[in-house]
Design a protein around this motif. Sequence first.
Motif, PDB file in Angstrom:
ATOM      1  N   UNK A   7      74.094  72.514  47.296  1.00  0.00           N
ATOM      2  CA  UNK A   7      74.018  72.239  48.736  1.00  0.00           C
ATOM      3  C   UNK A   7      74.518  70.823  49.036  1.00  0.00           C
ATOM      4  N   UNK A   8      74.175  69.870  48.201  1.00  0.00           N
ATOM      5  CA  UNK A   8      74.652  68.492  48.374  1.00  0.00           C
ATOM      6  C   UNK A   8      76.176  68.453  48.257  1.00  0.00           C
ATOM      7  N   UNK A   9      76.726  69.132  47.273  1.00  0.00           N
ATOM      8  CA  UNK A   9      78.186  69.164  47.107  1.00  0.00           C
ATOM      9  C   UNK A   9      78.850  69.792  48.317  1.00  0.00           C
ATOM     10  N   UNK A  10      78.276  70.881  48.828  1.00  0.00           N
ATOM     11  CA  UNK A  10      78.837  71.534  50.020  1.00  0.00           C
ATOM     12  C   UNK A  10      78.805  70.597  51.219  1.00  0.00           C
ATOM     13  N   UNK A  11      77.670  69.933  51.394  1.00  0.00           N
ATOM     14  CA  UNK A  11      77.539  69.016  52.534  1.00  0.00           C
ATOM     15  C   UNK A  11      78.458  67.801  52.395  1.00  0.00           C
ATOM     16  N   UNK A  12      78.653  67.329  51.170  1.00  0.00           N
ATOM     17  CA  UNK A  12      79.585  66.223  50.958  1.00  0.00           C
ATOM     18  C   UNK A  12      81.002  66.655  51.330  1.00  0.00           C
ATOM     19  N   UNK A  13      81.356  67.878  51.019  1.00  0.00           N
ATOM     20  CA  UNK A  13      82.667  68.409  51.399  1.00  0.00           C
ATOM     21  C   UNK A  13      82.784  68.489  52.925  1.00  0.00           C
ATOM     22  N   UNK A  14      81.727  68.935  53.584  1.00  0.00           N
ATOM     23  CA  UNK A  14      81.715  69.011  55.048  1.00  0.00           C
ATOM     24  C   UNK A  14      81.869  67.612  55.648  1.00  0.00           C
ATOM     25  N   UNK A  15      81.144  66.650  55.110  1.00  0.00           N
ATOM     26  CA  UNK A  15      81.221  65.264  55.605  1.00  0.00           C
ATOM     27  C   UNK A  15      82.634  64.711  55.411  1.00  0.00           C
ATOM     28  N   UNK A  16      83.231  64.939  54.258  1.00  0.00           N
ATOM     29  CA  UNK A  16      84.589  64.457  53.997  1.00  0.00           C
ATOM     30  C   UNK A  16      85.577  65.088  54.974  1.00  0.00           C
ATOM     31  N   UNK A  18      84.892  66.253  57.991  1.00  0.00           N
ATOM     32  CA  UNK A  18      84.636  65.679  59.317  1.00  0.00           C
ATOM     33  C   UNK A  18      85.190  64.264  59.432  1.00  0.00           C
ATOM     34  N   UNK A  19      85.070  63.477  58.366  1.00  0.00           N
ATOM     35  CA  UNK A  19      85.611  62.118  58.382  1.00  0.00           C
ATOM     36  C   UNK A  19      87.131  62.144  58.498  1.00  0.00           C
ATOM     37  N   UNK A  20      87.764  63.078  57.815  1.00  0.00           N
ATOM     38  CA  UNK A  20      89.218  63.200  57.903  1.00  0.00           C
ATOM     39  C   UNK A  20      89.638  63.576  59.321  1.00  0.00           C
ATOM     40  N   UNK A  21      88.945  64.524  59.931  1.00  0.00           N
ATOM     41  CA  UNK A  21      89.249  64.912  61.318  1.00  0.00           C
ATOM     42  C   UNK A  21      89.038  63.743  62.269  1.00  0.00           C
ATOM     43  N   UNK A  22      87.965  62.957  62.023  1.00  0.00           N
ATOM     44  CA  UNK A  22      87.690  61.795  62.864  1.00  0.00           C
ATOM     45  C   UNK A  22      88.818  60.770  62.749  1.00  0.00           C
TER      46      UNK A  22
END
Length: 94
Positions: A7-16, A18-22
Amino acid sequence: IRQLDAEIARLQHVVASLQQRRNVLERFKNQEKSLFAPIRKLPDDLLQNLFLVCQQHLGRDGFIDVFDRNSFVRTITQICAYWRFIAYSCPQIW
């Protein structure tokens, strides 16, 4: 613990992601912002005259004395495409 790690790995991927889109949106915002800069509202002939006045004062009283005529022209033509167009369309600068 494995489930939490997954779950942490999945969320880290989601955060990355989102940061790229930002970052993409931030670059777009900065480009759009520059389109509304006050310098872009100056008439072409006024900007040409500003270039000519600056060029005429090169070396006087220490005003941009580090530039020579060629480096001044080279500098203003590298600011942006709009300034390059204005400089190229003003034969007095050359």
